[in-house]
Design a protein around this motif. Structure first.
Motif, PDB file in Angstrom:
ATOM      1  N   ARG A 128       0.837  -1.117  -0.019  1.00 54.06           N
ATOM      2  CA  ARG A 128      -0.077   0.079  -0.166  1.00 54.06           C
ATOM      3  C   ARG A 128       0.983   1.325  -0.152  1.00 54.06           C
ATOM      4  O   ARG A 128       0.432   2.253  -0.623  1.00 54.06           O
ATOM      5  CB  ARG A 128      -0.928  -0.021   1.172  1.00 54.06           C
ATOM      6  N   LYS A 129       2.007   1.173   0.813  1.00 56.95           N
ATOM      7  CA  LYS A 129       2.905   2.363   1.015  1.00 56.95           C
ATOM      8  C   LYS A 129       4.040   2.500  -0.168  1.00 56.95           C
ATOM      9  O   LYS A 129       4.748   3.356   0.065  1.00 56.95           O
ATOM     10  CB  LYS A 129       3.489   2.472   2.148  1.00 56.95           C
ATOM     11  N   TYR A 130       4.135   1.554  -1.123  1.00 53.84           N
ATOM     12  CA  TYR A 130       5.089   1.458  -1.787  1.00 53.84           C
ATOM     13  C   TYR A 130       5.405   2.694  -2.730  1.00 53.84           C
ATOM     14  O   TYR A 130       6.564   3.341  -2.786  1.00 53.84           O
ATOM     15  CB  TYR A 130       5.095   0.090  -2.771  1.00 53.84           C
ATOM     16  N   GLU A 131       4.366   3.168  -3.306  1.00 56.11           N
ATOM     17  CA  GLU A 131       4.557   4.494  -3.918  1.00 56.11           C
ATOM     18  C   GLU A 131       5.271   5.807  -3.411  1.00 56.11           C
ATOM     19  O   GLU A 131       5.787   6.525  -3.700  1.00 56.11           O
ATOM     20  CB  GLU A 131       3.147   4.685  -5.024  1.00 56.11           C
ATOM     21  N   GLU A 132       4.673   5.608  -2.196  1.00 58.02           N
ATOM     22  CA  GLU A 132       4.762   6.981  -1.354  1.00 58.02           C
ATOM     23  C   GLU A 132       6.335   6.482  -1.030  1.00 58.02           C
ATOM     24  O   GLU A 132       7.004   7.635  -0.875  1.00 58.02           O
ATOM     25  CB  GLU A 132       3.827   6.862  -0.005  1.00 58.02           C
ATOM     26  N   ILE A 133       6.798   5.444  -0.588  1.00 55.34           N
ATOM     27  CA  ILE A 133       7.964   5.367  -0.283  1.00 55.34           C
ATOM     28  C   ILE A 133       9.027   5.592  -1.466  1.00 55.34           C
ATOM     29  O   ILE A 133      10.171   6.379  -1.148  1.00 55.34           O
ATOM     30  CB  ILE A 133       8.368   3.685   0.264  1.00 55.34           C
ATOM     31  N   LEU A 134       8.695   5.205  -2.433  1.00 56.37           N
ATOM     32  CA  LEU A 134       9.637   5.614  -3.484  1.00 56.37           C
ATOM     33  C   LEU A 134       9.650   7.070  -4.105  1.00 56.37           C
ATOM     34  O   LEU A 134      10.632   7.465  -4.404  1.00 56.37           O
ATOM     35  CB  LEU A 134       8.992   4.621  -4.696  1.00 56.37           C
ATOM     36  N   GLU A 135       8.610   7.637  -3.974  1.00 51.34           N
ATOM     37  CA  GLU A 135       8.207   9.193  -4.321  1.00 51.34           C
ATOM     38  C   GLU A 135       9.298   9.781  -3.274  1.00 51.34           C
ATOM     39  O   GLU A 135      10.149  10.665  -3.659  1.00 51.34           O
ATOM     40  CB  GLU A 135       7.155   9.662  -4.250  1.00 51.34           C
ATOM     41  N   PHE A 136       9.235   9.385  -1.965  1.00 53.51           N
ATOM     42  CA  PHE A 136      10.013  10.278  -1.036  1.00 53.51           C
ATOM     43  C   PHE A 136      11.479   9.906  -1.098  1.00 53.51           C
ATOM     44  O   PHE A 136      12.362  10.927  -0.913  1.00 53.51           O
ATOM     45  CB  PHE A 136       9.511   9.860   0.318  1.00 53.51           C
ATOM     46  N   SER A 137      11.894   8.723  -1.363  1.00 55.52           N
ATOM     47  CA  SER A 137      13.492   8.568  -1.849  1.00 55.52           C
ATOM     48  C   SER A 137      13.949   9.027  -2.856  1.00 55.52           C
ATOM     49  O   SER A 137      15.124   9.082  -2.892  1.00 55.52           O
ATOM     50  CB  SER A 137      13.474   6.999  -1.607  1.00 55.52           C
ATOM     51  N   MET A 154      22.152   7.129  -1.224  1.00 53.91           N
ATOM     52  CA  MET A 154      21.065   6.451  -1.684  1.00 53.91           C
ATOM     53  C   MET A 154      20.572   5.539  -0.811  1.00 53.91           C
ATOM     54  O   MET A 154      19.449   5.438  -0.814  1.00 53.91           O
ATOM     55  CB  MET A 154      21.673   6.020  -3.301  1.00 53.91           C
ATOM     56  N   LYS A 155      21.629   4.578  -0.362  1.00 59.29           N
ATOM     57  CA  LYS A 155      21.197   3.592   0.620  1.00 59.29           C
ATOM     58  C   LYS A 155      20.304   4.246   1.985  1.00 59.29           C
ATOM     59  O   LYS A 155      19.353   3.811   2.474  1.00 59.29           O
ATOM     60  CB  LYS A 155      22.112   2.729   1.039  1.00 59.29           C
ATOM     61  N   ALA A 156      20.973   5.386   2.421  1.00 59.75           N
ATOM     62  CA  ALA A 156      20.526   6.114   3.636  1.00 59.75           C
ATOM     63  C   ALA A 156      19.082   6.672   3.211  1.00 59.75           C
ATOM     64  O   ALA A 156      17.968   6.611   3.976  1.00 59.75           O
ATOM     65  CB  ALA A 156      21.419   7.126   3.902  1.00 59.75           C
ATOM     66  N   ARG A 157      18.842   7.348   1.959  1.00 60.69           N
ATOM     67  CA  ARG A 157      17.576   7.901   1.597  1.00 60.69           C
ATOM     68  C   ARG A 157      16.436   6.785   1.627  1.00 60.69           C
ATOM     69  O   ARG A 157      15.442   7.022   2.026  1.00 60.69           O
ATOM     70  CB  ARG A 157      17.970   8.597   0.176  1.00 60.69           C
ATOM     71  N   LEU A 158      16.969   5.486   0.859  1.00 57.60           N
ATOM     72  CA  LEU A 158      15.914   4.402   0.781  1.00 57.60           C
ATOM     73  C   LEU A 158      15.591   4.117   2.220  1.00 57.60           C
ATOM     74  O   LEU A 158      14.220   3.726   2.592  1.00 57.60           O
ATOM     75  CB  LEU A 158      16.371   3.204  -0.027  1.00 57.60           C
ATOM     76  N   GLY A 159      16.510   3.664   3.141  1.00 60.73           N
ATOM     77  CA  GLY A 159      16.244   3.234   4.430  1.00 60.73           C
ATOM     78  C   GLY A 159      15.549   4.296   5.202  1.00 60.73           C
ATOM     79  O   GLY A 159      14.660   3.803   5.972  1.00 60.73           O
ATOM     80  N   PHE A 160      15.744   5.642   5.149  1.00 63.09           N
ATOM     81  CA  PHE A 160      14.746   6.689   5.927  1.00 63.09           C
ATOM     82  C   PHE A 160      13.528   6.490   5.363  1.00 63.09           C
ATOM     83  O   PHE A 160      12.419   6.708   6.333  1.00 63.09           O
ATOM     84  CB  PHE A 160      15.432   8.065   5.841  1.00 63.09           C
ATOM     85  N   SER A 161      13.161   6.405   4.062  1.00 59.60           N
ATOM     86  CA  SER A 161      11.915   6.558   3.447  1.00 59.60           C
ATOM     87  C   SER A 161      10.947   5.247   3.940  1.00 59.60           C
ATOM     88  O   SER A 161       9.965   5.487   4.223  1.00 59.60           O
ATOM     89  CB  SER A 161      11.941   6.515   2.098  1.00 59.60           C
ATOM     90  N   ILE A 162      11.751   4.153   3.971  1.00 65.30           N
ATOM     91  CA  ILE A 162      11.093   2.920   4.518  1.00 65.30           C
ATOM     92  C   ILE A 162      10.699   3.044   6.225  1.00 65.30           C
ATOM     93  O   ILE A 162       9.322   2.928   6.473  1.00 65.30           O
ATOM     94  CB  ILE A 162      11.701   1.682   4.337  1.00 65.30           C
ATOM     95  N   ALA A 163      11.791   3.437   7.024  1.00 68.73           N
ATOM     96  CA  ALA A 163      11.548   3.427   8.341  1.00 68.73           C
ATOM     97  C   ALA A 163      10.693   4.686   8.622  1.00 68.73           C
ATOM     98  O   ALA A 163       9.928   4.303   9.657  1.00 68.73           O
ATOM     99  CB  ALA A 163      12.770   3.508   8.739  1.00 68.73           C
TER     100      ALA A 163
END
Length: 246
Positions: A128-137, A154-163
């Motif tokens: 449900r939240k996938y697109e929101e995570i992708l957009e924020f990252s 890039m890894k930190a941005r993705l980690g922050f967006s998920i968490a």
């Protein structure tokens, strides 16, 4: 009176450090089998106690080696305290080493589901939240590239967006607002501030005193594993600035 959501009660954390220098693993194993390895006790934390009420934001200050990250890991449940206890109320989300749980062979997309599962999120929730995570990252098409090809930012941005896709009762932040470029740092800080406005309780470690003063209302100073100051962020920041200028 606000509810107490975190109680740290006389917490101590002891590590056993090798008392002698061992050059390689083979030598270590031989010496260990012969019981020639001796250890010395090192207390990273000793008799640490404090409480946080709902919505309070605590800055944790101290020089390198003071015990700040160890304290956060004990509160997050990553480490078990040698003595004392930690009591929490509600969901705790630790942002400690962003992306530390990523599998480098998997794509960013696959790691969203993997890392999300490690944080306790269901597959349905992540979907449900996938697109929101992708957009924020802001990773765009790189989301389909293996993480081994990502930069640390890039890894930190993705980690922050998920968490940060959920709103926990207690949020633990260890230097995570220094990740990425200036634009992403500003966006990350805004997301954290939005959580503050919703009453999230926060523990925040940063080497930036200005950031602590801007984001926190309370602070403590750790020195050699002991709390040496505990009060409002203004009071404690003044003490810390004195120590910095010595």
């Amino acid at each position: 009176m606000k509810d107490v959501v975190l109680k740290v009660d006389h917490v101590g954390m002891q590590f056993n450090l090798s008392a002698e220098k061992v050059d390689d693993l083979k030598e270590f194993i031989i010496k260990k089998l012969k019981r020639q390895i001796t250890y010395k006790e090192f207390w990273a934390l000793k008799d640490v106690s404090f409480e946080l009420k709902k919505g309070e934001r605590l800055g944790i200050l101290g020089f390198n080696g003071a015990g700040k990250s160890t304290l956060l890991k004990v509160i997050a449940g990553v480490l078990k305290a040698t003595e004392g206890s930690v009591t929490t109320k509600g969901k705790v989300v630790p942002l400690l080493e962003l992306g530390a749980g990523f599998d480098k062979q998997y794509t960013g997309k696959e790691n969203i589901f993997l890392y999300g599962a490690m944080l306790g999120y269901t597959k349905e929730f992540i979907t449900r939240k996938y697109e929101e995570i992708l957009e924020f990252s802001e990773l765009g098409d790189f989301i389909n590239v293996p993480v081994k090809n990502y930069s640390s930012g890039m890894k930190a941005r993705l980690g922050f967006s998920i968490a940060t896709i959920v709103e926990p009762e207690i949020l633990i932040l260890d230097e995570v607002l220094s990740v990425g470029d200036a634009k992403f740092r500003k966006k990350s800080e805004k997301r954290i501030k939005d959580m503050f406005d919703k009453g999230v309780t926060v523990l925040f470690v940063s080497h930036s005193l200005e950031q602590v003063k801007r984001l926190c209302d309370r602070a403590i100073i750790l020195e050699h594993g002991h709390i040496i100051a505990n009060g409002t962020v203004e009071e404690v920041s003044a003490i810390y600035e004195e120590k910095l200028n010595k």
